[in-house]
Design a protein around this motif. Structure first.
Motif, mmCIF file in Angstrom:
data_model
loop_
_atom_site.group_PDB
_atom_site.id
_atom_site.type_symbol
_atom_site.label_atom_id
_atom_site.label_comp_id
_atom_site.label_asym_id
_atom_site.label_seq_id
_atom_site.Cartn_x
_atom_site.Cartn_y
_atom_site.Cartn_z
ATOM 1 N N LYS A 111 0.828 -1.212 0.000
ATOM 2 C CA LYS A 111 0.000 0.000 0.000
ATOM 3 C C LYS A 111 0.864 1.264 0.000
ATOM 4 O O LYS A 111 0.415 2.334 -0.386
ATOM 5 N N CYS A 112 2.098 1.125 0.426
ATOM 6 C CA CYS A 112 3.055 2.247 0.411
ATOM 7 C C CYS A 112 3.651 2.325 -0.991
ATOM 8 O O CYS A 112 4.319 1.397 -1.439
ATOM 9 N N SER A 113 3.433 3.428 -1.675
ATOM 10 C CA SER A 113 3.873 3.537 -3.071
ATOM 11 C C SER A 113 5.389 3.448 -3.222
ATOM 12 O O SER A 113 5.871 2.904 -4.214
ATOM 13 N N ASP A 114 6.146 3.947 -2.258
ATOM 14 C CA ASP A 114 7.605 3.848 -2.340
ATOM 15 C C ASP A 114 8.055 2.390 -2.262
ATOM 16 O O ASP A 114 8.898 1.945 -3.054
ATOM 17 N N GLY A 171 6.966 0.526 -5.405
ATOM 18 C CA GLY A 171 7.820 0.879 -6.538
ATOM 19 C C GLY A 171 9.127 0.106 -6.526
ATOM 20 O O GLY A 171 9.572 -0.399 -7.556
#
Length: 65
Positions: A19-22, A25
């Motif tokens: 859920k954390c985009s970093d 990625g």
């Protein structure tokens, strides 16, 4: 390392579906890298190859060979 252990490590570090985009990625980048290192595009499922072929055709039109 077996499949279960690999999944546990990935889930604890850089899952591509985080859920954390970093984190997601980084996970996606590492997943892409691992696929490039281990697989050939010729071994992809038919659905992937079909879409790849369609994208190649679209790209060829833009290149206008």
């Amino acid at each position: 390392m077996d499949r279960k252990e690999a999944i546990e490590i990935i889930e604890g570090l850089f899952p591509a579906d985080s859920k954390c985009s970093d984190i997601a990625g980084i996970g996606q980048r590492l997943l892409d890298q691992s696929k490039q290192e281990v697989e050939s595009w010729r071994t992809e499922p038919a659905e992937v190859l079909t879409r790849y072929a369609e994208l190649c055709i679209e790209e060829e039109i833009e290149w206008d060979f």
